[in-house]
Design a protein around this motif. Structure first.
Motif, PDB file in Angstrom:
ATOM      1  N   LEU A  46       0.801  -1.228   0.000  1.00 38.54           N
ATOM      2  CA  LEU A  46       0.000   0.000   0.000  1.00 38.54           C
ATOM      3  C   LEU A  46       0.833   1.277   0.000  1.00 38.54           C
ATOM      4  CD1 LEU A  46      -2.769  -1.014   2.570  1.00 38.54           C
ATOM      5  CD2 LEU A  46      -2.885  -1.096   0.071  1.00 38.54           C
ATOM      6  N   ALA A  47       2.137   1.168   0.118  1.00 36.37           N
ATOM      7  CA  ALA A  47       2.953   2.390   0.209  1.00 36.37           C
ATOM      8  C   ALA A  47       4.378   2.117  -0.247  1.00 36.37           C
ATOM      9  CB  ALA A  47       2.966   2.929   1.637  1.00 36.37           C
ATOM     10  N   ARG A  48       4.917   3.073  -0.979  1.00 35.91           N
ATOM     11  CA  ARG A  48       6.338   3.068  -1.338  1.00 35.91           C
ATOM     12  C   ARG A  48       6.925   4.378  -0.838  1.00 35.91           C
ATOM     13  NH1 ARG A  48       7.646   2.199  -7.296  1.00 35.91           N
ATOM     14  NH2 ARG A  48       6.185   3.935  -7.566  1.00 35.91           N
ATOM     15  N   THR A  49       8.033   4.294  -0.088  1.00 35.44           N
ATOM     16  CA  THR A  49       8.597   5.463   0.577  1.00 35.44           C
ATOM     17  C   THR A  49      10.076   5.597   0.260  1.00 35.44           C
ATOM     18  OG1 THR A  49       7.008   5.317   2.399  1.00 35.44           O
ATOM     19  CG2 THR A  49       9.026   6.561   2.807  1.00 35.44           C
ATOM     20  N   TRP A  50      10.437   6.808  -0.171  1.00 30.85           N
ATOM     21  CA  TRP A  50      11.832   7.173  -0.398  1.00 30.85           C
ATOM     22  C   TRP A  50      12.258   8.132   0.703  1.00 30.85           C
ATOM     23  CZ3 TRP A  50       8.233   6.250  -4.023  1.00 30.85           C
ATOM     24  CH2 TRP A  50       8.569   5.456  -5.128  1.00 30.85           C
ATOM     25  N   LEU A  51      13.470   7.976   1.219  1.00 28.48           N
ATOM     26  CA  LEU A  51      13.967   8.829   2.298  1.00 28.48           C
ATOM     27  C   LEU A  51      15.308   9.431   1.912  1.00 28.48           C
ATOM     28  CD1 LEU A  51      12.778   6.001   4.063  1.00 28.48           C
ATOM     29  CD2 LEU A  51      12.721   7.897   5.673  1.00 28.48           C
ATOM     30  N   ALA A  52      15.450  10.726   2.175  1.00 27.52           N
ATOM     31  CA  ALA A  52      16.714  11.426   1.983  1.00 27.52           C
ATOM     32  C   ALA A  52      16.842  12.453   3.095  1.00 27.52           C
ATOM     33  CB  ALA A  52      16.764  12.093   0.610  1.00 27.52           C
ATOM     34  N   ARG A  53      18.064  12.929   3.318  1.00 28.60           N
ATOM     35  CA  ARG A  53      18.303  13.816   4.451  1.00 28.60           C
ATOM     36  C   ARG A  53      19.275  14.919   4.093  1.00 28.60           C
ATOM     37  NH1 ARG A  53      22.235  11.863   9.134  1.00 28.60           N
ATOM     38  NH2 ARG A  53      22.364  14.129   9.226  1.00 28.60           N
ATOM     39  N   GLY A  54      19.340  15.912   4.975  1.00 28.55           N
ATOM     40  CA  GLY A  54      20.393  16.904   4.987  1.00 28.55           C
ATOM     41  C   GLY A  54      21.050  16.877   6.354  1.00 28.55           C
ATOM     42  N   GLN A  55      21.616  18.031   6.754  1.00 32.10           N
ATOM     43  CA  GLN A  55      22.247  18.097   8.066  1.00 32.10           C
ATOM     44  C   GLN A  55      21.219  17.959   9.181  1.00 32.10           C
ATOM     45  OE1 GLN A  55      25.771  18.528   8.797  1.00 32.10           O
ATOM     46  NE2 GLN A  55      24.811  17.641  10.591  1.00 32.10           N
ATOM     47  N   ASN A  56      20.028  18.578   9.002  1.00 32.17           N
ATOM     48  CA  ASN A  56      19.043  18.631  10.080  1.00 32.17           C
ATOM     49  C   ASN A  56      17.743  17.896   9.788  1.00 32.17           C
ATOM     50  OD1 ASN A  56      20.708  20.208  11.693  1.00 32.17           O
ATOM     51  ND2 ASN A  56      19.783  22.147  11.046  1.00 32.17           N
ATOM     52  N   LEU A  57      17.359  17.745   8.523  1.00 29.84           N
ATOM     53  CA  LEU A  57      16.015  17.308   8.167  1.00 29.84           C
ATOM     54  C   LEU A  57      16.042  16.003   7.381  1.00 29.84           C
ATOM     55  CD1 LEU A  57      12.949  18.291   8.139  1.00 29.84           C
ATOM     56  CD2 LEU A  57      13.423  19.066   5.816  1.00 29.84           C
ATOM     57  N   ILE A  58      15.022  15.172   7.627  1.00 26.69           N
ATOM     58  CA  ILE A  58      14.751  13.967   6.840  1.00 26.69           C
ATOM     59  C   ILE A  58      13.476  14.190   6.053  1.00 26.69           C
ATOM     60  CG2 ILE A  58      14.178  11.512   6.941  1.00 26.69           C
ATOM     61  CD1 ILE A  58      15.620  11.494   9.709  1.00 26.69           C
ATOM     62  N   VAL A  59      13.524  13.907   4.748  1.00 26.58           N
ATOM     63  CA  VAL A  59      12.350  13.966   3.888  1.00 26.58           C
ATOM     64  C   VAL A  59      11.934  12.542   3.564  1.00 26.58           C
ATOM     65  CG1 VAL A  59      11.429  14.704   1.653  1.00 26.58           C
ATOM     66  CG2 VAL A  59      13.038  16.177   2.892  1.00 26.58           C
ATOM     67  N   ALA A  60      10.707  12.173   3.943  1.00 30.26           N
ATOM     68  CA  ALA A  60      10.136  10.874   3.586  1.00 30.26           C
ATOM     69  C   ALA A  60       9.003  11.133   2.597  1.00 30.26           C
ATOM     70  CB  ALA A  60       9.615  10.152   4.817  1.00 30.26           C
ATOM     71  N   TYR A  61       9.216  10.724   1.356  1.00 31.02           N
ATOM     72  CA  TYR A  61       8.240  10.933   0.281  1.00 31.02           C
ATOM     73  C   TYR A  61       7.568   9.598  -0.011  1.00 31.02           C
ATOM     74  CZ  TYR A  61       6.539  11.488  -4.534  1.00 31.02           C
ATOM     75  OH  TYR A  61       5.762  11.504  -5.664  1.00 31.02           O
ATOM     76  N   SER A  62       6.226   9.567   0.040  1.00 27.32           N
ATOM     77  CA  SER A  62       5.508   8.308  -0.109  1.00 27.32           C
ATOM     78  C   SER A  62       4.397   8.417  -1.148  1.00 27.32           C
ATOM     79  CB  SER A  62       4.883   7.870   1.224  1.00 27.32           C
ATOM     80  OG  SER A  62       5.856   7.683   2.226  1.00 27.32           O
ATOM     81  N   GLU A  63       4.252   7.358  -1.939  1.00 26.40           N
ATOM     82  CA  GLU A  63       3.107   7.169  -2.824  1.00 26.40           C
ATOM     83  C   GLU A  63       2.248   6.097  -2.181  1.00 26.40           C
ATOM     84  OE1 GLU A  63       4.988   6.186  -6.512  1.00 26.40           O
ATOM     85  OE2 GLU A  63       5.629   8.270  -6.876  1.00 26.40           O
ATOM     86  N   VAL A  64       0.983   6.431  -1.868  1.00 25.37           N
ATOM     87  CA  VAL A  64       0.208   5.607  -0.949  1.00 25.37           C
ATOM     88  C   VAL A  64      -1.170   5.275  -1.508  1.00 25.37           C
ATOM     89  CG1 VAL A  64       1.395   6.523   1.081  1.00 25.37           C
ATOM     90  CG2 VAL A  64      -0.673   7.662   0.265  1.00 25.37           C
TER      91      VAL A  64
END
Length: 305
Positions: free
Chosen positions: A42-60
């Motif tokens: 039901l979901a595919r999630t890509w994760l990437a980060r910088g120094q302070n933040l994590i971005v979790a992008y999901s198609e759901v």
């Protein structure tokens, strides 16, 4: 220099900081060109980060569930377009977020259940170490960026523990930049984007002294233009970037690189810009942050004698 009629030109300049002695490169993560870090039916999630933040992008799809147990600090759930809907549950109750919106979720246990599918973003600080370890570019931040100020959360919101949801469909207003919302850890700016390529003679190159910008491409095709200063130590010089990357993707833009993003697709080109922690300069502009009454600013720091 900002482009013609760019409201960010009115921001007050910051005090001069010591000259940097080394730099970090930008990080570009094309989610469309790599397998997801997490995947279910039901979901595919890509994760990437910088120094302070994590971005979790999901198609759901409806029924997808994202749970956090003993979450260390507040995080954000962003629905980037109309038609999506999620239920967010914490011990104190359940809240619905629908259509283009951002929800700030308090620390502790929480569950996000997808009611109507589409795309969602979840934004965390890197204190969520389990997610930071999964990021596709985790190795790039094994060494700290010397130009990013240490992360410090802003004050807790007014009114105690609850999920706070804000619409990204607020009408534009003359003199106000974007649709800005801040939490205690993260700031989100909803933009409308633009159809067709951005004029090459009306870009907005600028820099940030001590914080990153996370430009999340939701639609279209972009060139991220970056230029780093020359310093006396030429071994630390970095060549200019003119990175072309489509959506969905994230560009982590480090300080103090001069940067501007140019939409080049023929259709809709749209970015969601995020910052961690929230930006002082945006927050200091009256009326720019739409939920400022809910999330106080920190007390100003006294300059050292």
């Amino acid at each position: 220099m900002y482009g013609r009629n760019d409201l960010r030109a009115s921001l007050a300049p910051k005090a001069t900081k010591p000259a940097p002695t080394a730099f970090k490169k930008a990080s570009y993560e094309p989610f469309y060109d790599a397998p997801p870090q997490q995947s279910t039916d039901l979901a595919r999630t890509w994760l990437a980060r910088g120094q302070n933040l994590i971005v979790a992008y999901s198609e759901v799809e409806p029924g997808a569930v994202f749970e956090r147990t003993a979450q260390i600090d507040e995080y954000a759930v962003v629905l980037p377009e109309d038609g999506a809907e999620v239920e967010i549950e914490i011990d104190e109750g359940r809240t619905i977020a629908r259509d283009k919106s951002v929800a700030f979720v308090p620390p502790g246990d929480s569950k996000v259940t997808v009611v109507k599918g589409g795309r969602i973003l979840r934004l965390f600080t890197v204190k969520s170490e389990d997610l930071a370890a999964l990021c596709s570019n985790a190795d790039a931040y094994a060494q700290r960026d010397p130009n990013v100020a240490p992360f410090q959360a802003w004050p807790d919101p007014v009114g105690g523990r609850k999920v706070r949801v804000y619409s990204g469909n607020v009408a534009p207003e003359q003199g106000r930049f974007g649709r800005l919302y801040r939490g205690s850890t993260i700031m989100v700016n909803f933009g409308d984007g633009r159809v067709g390529p951005r004029a090459a003679d009306n870009l907005s190159p600028h820099h940030h002294d001590d914080f990153e910008q996370y430009s999340i491409a939701l639609d279209g095709d972009y060139i991220h233009h970056l230029r780093w200063p020359w310093i006396s130590d030429s071994t630390q010089w970095i060549d200019d970037d003119h990175e072309r990357i489509a959506a969905p993707s994230v560009a982590v833009i480090p300080p103090p690189a001069t940067h501007t993003s140019q939409g080049v697709g023929e259709g809709l080109n749209r970015l969601l810009d995020t910052f961690c922690p929230p930006r002082f300069d945006f927050s200091a502009k009256p009326g720019w942050v739409l939920n400022a009454d809910d999330y106080p600013m920190p007390e100003p720091k006294e300059d050292a004698a």
